[in-house]
Design a protein around this motif. Structure first.
Motif, PDB file in Angstrom:
ATOM      1  N   ALA A 143       1.078  -0.867  -0.310  1.00  0.00           N
ATOM      2  CA  ALA A 143       0.042  -0.016  -0.013  1.00  0.00           C
ATOM      3  C   ALA A 143       1.223   1.726  -0.007  1.00  0.00           C
ATOM      4  O   ALA A 143       0.460   2.253  -1.181  1.00  0.00           O
ATOM      5  N   GLY A 144       1.738   0.986   0.327  1.00  0.00           N
ATOM      6  CA  GLY A 144       2.987   2.377   1.085  1.00  0.00           C
ATOM      7  C   GLY A 144       3.540   2.710  -0.407  1.00  0.00           C
ATOM      8  O   GLY A 144       3.214   3.976  -0.995  1.00  0.00           O
ATOM      9  N   SER A 145       3.814   2.214  -1.320  1.00  0.00           N
ATOM     10  CA  SER A 145       4.287   2.022  -2.549  1.00  0.00           C
ATOM     11  C   SER A 145       3.713   2.837  -2.972  1.00  0.00           C
ATOM     12  O   SER A 145       3.500   3.301  -4.041  1.00  0.00           O
ATOM     13  N   ARG A 146       2.538   1.596  -3.445  1.00  0.00           N
ATOM     14  CA  ARG A 146       1.206   2.323  -4.868  1.00  0.00           C
ATOM     15  C   ARG A 146       0.506   3.421  -4.743  1.00  0.00           C
ATOM     16  O   ARG A 146       0.336   4.129  -5.620  1.00  0.00           O
ATOM     17  N   ILE A 147       0.559   4.229  -2.483  1.00  0.00           N
ATOM     18  CA  ILE A 147      -0.545   5.200  -2.637  1.00  0.00           C
ATOM     19  C   ILE A 147       0.441   6.518  -3.042  1.00  0.00           C
ATOM     20  O   ILE A 147       0.571   7.228  -3.643  1.00  0.00           O
ATOM     21  N   GLY A 148       2.445   5.753  -2.781  1.00  0.00           N
ATOM     22  CA  GLY A 148       3.227   6.999  -2.537  1.00  0.00           C
ATOM     23  C   GLY A 148       3.373   7.106  -4.447  1.00  0.00           C
ATOM     24  O   GLY A 148       3.562   8.704  -4.852  1.00  0.00           O
ATOM     25  N   ALA A 149       3.127   6.085  -4.703  1.00  0.00           N
ATOM     26  CA  ALA A 149       3.367   6.171  -6.788  1.00  0.00           C
ATOM     27  C   ALA A 149       2.264   7.261  -6.926  1.00  0.00           C
ATOM     28  O   ALA A 149       2.356   7.906  -8.463  1.00  0.00           O
ATOM     29  N   VAL A 150       0.928   7.906  -6.089  1.00  0.00           N
ATOM     30  CA  VAL A 150      -0.082   9.036  -6.520  1.00  0.00           C
ATOM     31  C   VAL A 150      -0.048   9.690  -5.809  1.00  0.00           C
ATOM     32  O   VAL A 150      -1.198  10.671  -6.169  1.00  0.00           O
ATOM     33  N   LEU A 151       0.837   9.882  -5.232  1.00  0.00           N
ATOM     34  CA  LEU A 151       0.625  11.524  -4.607  1.00  0.00           C
ATOM     35  C   LEU A 151       0.330  12.429  -5.270  1.00  0.00           C
ATOM     36  O   LEU A 151       0.245  13.329  -4.978  1.00  0.00           O
TER      37      LEU A 151
END
Length: 284
Positions: A143-151
């Motif tokens: 989740a951290g990687s994926r959400i971080g990718a769309v910040l």
């Protein structure tokens, strides 16, 4: 306190947006929470012309979009690429429609349910035995990687990502783990579904306390019991909605009725539960 009241189109499966607007307006709603799904009028891949039409129909009805209810699963096993692409598509669609937020699921591990309700969880009477499966470091890290990718997409569009208290992360405490590392509640926050934290033993007082500034949205729903998830009219079941209302008094944001007609086709149509939810809203 400044609450705004909406209804989810999950309670009106297959109903055109124009009719959903009329239903919502008739019951005094301020907005619509729009289920974003291939079976519905609003879905990923909507053209600009189609999006403009949806936006106009909602505005002409005197309503706003409270949230796009998407089905991306930020903790789901598998490669990041498809999940990030789905998140970006949801954020882009929200921006084009003028929606302030998008709802996503945790979706980690074998114990997660696909879309909510009986259709994806093995039946209305079943408590999710594996509710926190996949909720550890692996799911949280994905989740951290994926959400971080769309910040950057969230910042540029002004859209907020809301992770629902659902499936593998059903409590406020577990959902908070997915959003707190970004330290940006204006961009990434939690949607508090009234039923799921309570079903998994987290009292409303605890949910509200742990979410703090990360509470971004509240869904009103009621059920017969912790074991029987069959929806009942708000205020007629076991979910402590009045306690939730009291705890939410100092907060400002959207509250939405989620009536799971899409998953429980035998339950009543939207009018009776929406009247009950509107009465609850006005009382608080």
């Amino acid at each position: 306190m400044s609450w705004r009241f909406a209804v989810s189109t999950l309670g009106m499966p297959g109903v055109p947006i124009a009719e959903a607007v009329r239903v919502a307006a008739r019951h005094g709603c301020d907005g619509l929470e729009i289920r974003t799904h291939p079976d519905e009028e609003v879905h990923l891949g909507l053209t600009d012309r189609q999006a403009d039409g949806v936006r106009s129909r909602i505005a002409d009805g005197g309503l706003e979009i409270a949230c796009l209810a998407g089905y991306a699963k930020v903790c789901a096993p598998g490669p990041d690429g498809p999940v990030v692409a789905e998140l970006r598509a949801l954020v882009d669609l929200a921006h084009r429609l003028g929606a302030p937020s998008v709802r996503v699921f945790p979706g980690g591990g074998a114990g997660s349910s696909g879309g909510g309700g009986a259709a994806s969880s093995g039946g209305a009477g079943a408590v999710d035995a594996g509710a926190d499966a996949g909720a550890g470091a692996g799911g949280d890290g994905r989740a951290g990687s994926r959400i971080g990718a769309v910040l950057d997409d969230l910042r540029a569009s002004g859209v907020r990502l809301l992770v629902e208290t659902h499936d593998s992360h059903p409590t406020g405490e577990s959902a908070l783990r997915l959003v707190a590392p970004f330290a940006a509640p204006e961009l990434v926050a939690v949607l508090w579904d009234a039923q799921h934290p309570w079903r998994h033993g987290e009292p409303p007082e605890r949910t509200r306390a742990v979410l703090g500034d990360y509470l971004g949205y509240f869904q009103v729903k009621d059920a017969a019991s912790r074991e029987d998830r069959t929806p009942v009219l708000p205020g007629k079941g076991a979910v402590p909605l009045d306690e939730c209302g009291d705890l939410l008094r100092p907060w400002s944001g959207w509250l939405s009725l989620e009536w799971e007609k899409a998953w429980y086709p035998a339950i009543p149509s939207i009018d009776a539960p929406l009247r009950a939810a509107a009465d609850w809203f006005r009382r608080w």
